[in-house]
Design an enzyme around this catalytic site. Sequence first.
Site, PDB file in Angstrom:
ATOM      1  NE  ARG A 181      -4.579   1.535  10.973  1.00 47.12           N
ATOM      2  CZ  ARG A 181      -3.707   1.887  10.031  1.00 47.12           C
ATOM      3  NH1 ARG A 181      -3.077   0.939   9.354  1.00 47.12           N
ATOM      4  NH2 ARG A 181      -3.472   3.151   9.748  1.00 47.12           N
TER       5      ARG A 181
ATOM      6  CG  ASP B  78      -6.104  -4.018   8.313  1.00 44.67           C
ATOM      7  OD1 ASP B  78      -6.106  -4.023   7.062  1.00 44.67           O
ATOM      8  OD2 ASP B  78      -5.798  -3.008   8.973  1.00 44.67           O
TER       9      ASP B  78
ATOM     10  CE1 TYR C 159      -1.018  -2.779   9.581  1.00 45.79           C
ATOM     11  CE2 TYR C 159      -2.707  -4.086  10.669  1.00 45.79           C
ATOM     12  CZ  TYR C 159      -2.346  -3.114   9.754  1.00 45.79           C
ATOM     13  OH  TYR C 159      -3.300  -2.470   9.016  1.00 45.79           O
TER      14      TYR C 159
ATOM     15  CG  ASP D  55      -1.462  -2.101   6.005  1.00 47.91           C
ATOM     16  OD1 ASP D  55      -0.280  -2.328   5.703  1.00 47.91           O
ATOM     17  OD2 ASP D  55      -1.866  -0.968   6.330  1.00 47.91           O
TER      18      ASP D  55
ATOM     19  CD  GLU E 255     -10.515  -0.075   4.788  1.00 45.85           C
ATOM     20  OE1 GLU E 255     -10.976   0.603   3.853  1.00 45.85           O
ATOM     21  OE2 GLU E 255     -11.223  -0.561   5.679  1.00 45.85           O
TER      22      GLU E 255
ATOM     23  CD  GLU F 106      -2.773  -0.989   2.519  1.00 47.95           C
ATOM     24  OE1 GLU F 106      -3.560  -0.071   2.808  1.00 47.95           O
ATOM     25  OE2 GLU F 106      -2.552  -1.954   3.267  1.00 47.95           O
TER      26      GLU F 106
ATOM     27  CG  HIS G  60      -3.139  -8.545  13.184  1.00 45.04           C
ATOM     28  ND1 HIS G  60      -2.934  -9.110  11.957  1.00 45.04           N
ATOM     29  CD2 HIS G  60      -4.212  -7.735  13.044  1.00 45.04           C
ATOM     30  CE1 HIS G  60      -3.834  -8.669  11.111  1.00 45.04           C
ATOM     31  NE2 HIS G  60      -4.627  -7.836  11.741  1.00 45.04           N
TER      32      HIS G  60
END
Length: 716
Positions: A301, A84, A299, A82, A86, A9, A343
Amino acid sequence: MKKPLIIVESPTKARTMKKFLPARYIVKASVGHVRDLPKSTLGVDIERDFEPKYLTIKGKGDVIKELKGALKSASDVYLATDPDREGEAIAWHLSEVLKLPDPKRIELHEITKDAALAALRSPHHIDRDRVNAQQARRILDRIVGYKISPLLWTKIRGGLSAGRVQSVAVKLIVDREREIERFVPREYWSITAFLAPHGDDASTFPADLVARNGERIEVAQEGQAQTIVADLQGARYAVDSIKRREVRRNAPAPFTTSTLQQEASRRLKLRVRRTMQLAQALYEGVDLGAEGTQGLITYMRTDSTRVSDSARDAARDYIGRNFGPEYHGGRLHKVREGAQDAHEALRPTSIERTPEGLARILKRDELRLYTLIWERFVASQMAPALFDQTTVDIGAPSLSSGHTYTFRATGSVLKFAGFTKVYQEKEDEEKAEPGASAARTDGKIQSRARARLPELAEQQPLTFHRLEPKQHFTEPPPRYTEASLVKALEENRIGRPSTYSTIVETIQARQYVTQNERRFYPTPIGIAVNDLLAEHFPDIVDLEFTALMEGSLDRVEEGNEDWVSVLRKFYGPFKAELDKAERALPKAEFKDEPTDELCPNCGRPMVIKSGRFGRFISCTGYPQCKTTRPIIKDTGVRCPKDGGVIAERRSRKGRIFYGCVNYPACDFVLWDRPLPQPCPVCGALLVEKTKRGGATTVECSADRQHDVSSVPTAIS
């Protein structure tokens, strides 16, 4: 020869990976999402099972063209967005836009060479359940925003918008404000005796009145306090009982997104948005010189406290070498119920990269945040702290009434430091408003803790020094800070780790709440929107309903619920509420806030009004007199053109910029935050620029090539 292509990203992440991966890999960045729902229309065909209409995001044509060009020489395509929902959705959109026949999905929980090579050895398919969960959330939010917002424009004010999750956050703040407004302070008194062992006045200690004749006592009024003080005249004090026990305080768990945001706010005074910008930069990679560019944290988040075996073993080894084997705790921290465990916890990628070793590499705020993360992780793997706690009850029989009063003193002494050798949690700043007294909200007296009490024995008589009656008043619950709001959102299962920062920023950008001394206050517009939603769309602002929706989205991600059925169950009742509200809603009216100013043009009073782009000062003679001026947020920096103050302002599209207060006479503006220090090379203004991914740099406003590396970035 064709080479494997990796698409990430962030350009920063791409640069980091290029530096440590073998030369046979090509790494490109999508620069975030490449497709989304259209801005001008709903973009969702409700009649056709909520089919979304995705369009290429404006400005992404060149990025897509570059990626398609890279495909021509690619042997394989790895989508490393990423790890997750999103990121999974971005990977899926990329595969659709680029028409990838067999994309390989890899997840990087840390941006390091070992993690990247391990991920490349075990790619998998795009997780469509995770994509569907993100798609369902996006469509839910779009329906709420695009269906309710026009109603707000008609009934309250143009330019307003409603958000499914943000509206719940506003409700928390509005409800707290009303709770404060309804609060009636209650008087109560404490009575403290100052005592000492006979012949040892240097060891005087306080003890609080807790009981009379064996029953807990609450002193509500001054008269009652004075009666007790009088009743204790001439009383003899002696130790009734002593209780000693060992108290264990376990180490805190390693950080999740939420707990990092809360602790960074308390300790470092960082705003939630700034914390996430810094964490993003630490995750995506920092140039470590001889060691190359590496991601420094996992990560950022996550809502899990799970730690990998390898990270735990590395921590055990480090703690043993630096503190001794007795300091290693190795405790497994329980993952919170409802947390997604995809995660690990937020931790350093290498325990050996100490804050001291990075002090000359990281910028000031990056180092402060990294230190917090490193210390919290090390502490989480250490032994509990041990305290010897002593509670002493002291009897004082009245000579006049026959009542026996009990005073209590508590002492706590550190016996074994354990994890506190590295880290001590910051006390909650949410317990009281700034400047408020240390009164309790329930009015009950608790015995105060002392670091150490003198050596005492049961039945030991004590020397009396004085009695101190003190008046208190109960305090209302405190207003939310960014930290306590995030905590409340997490506790009520509102939003996900990736959305907390956005929620906090959005409700401020929409002018629904303001901050004063780091505390949230609802604006009149925020209250009006909240009340309208609460009356006509109760589910939208209901905490339990919103948490249930989060649960439904989790089940979609787990493959246990169909995303279209989730939307159907929501839309039926919502549409009925919408139709009813459109017929029944009255138009809201707002009272202007008075000021002490008079209009410089006509002499009428000036008032504070709320408009589409925020609050401003206006003449009460409008429309005959159209005098207005913005409410200035002073930066303290002077304009280089005419010496006027440079103030923070907001454009018609809501973007923050900085301009001279003497506009229109002076048209000086900046899009980046000005700093008070001049450029050390040419003396021009310095500005703080925020790059993609959140990294912050300082540049000269006249010539960005000037070396200003010695100047620190502004503190959030």
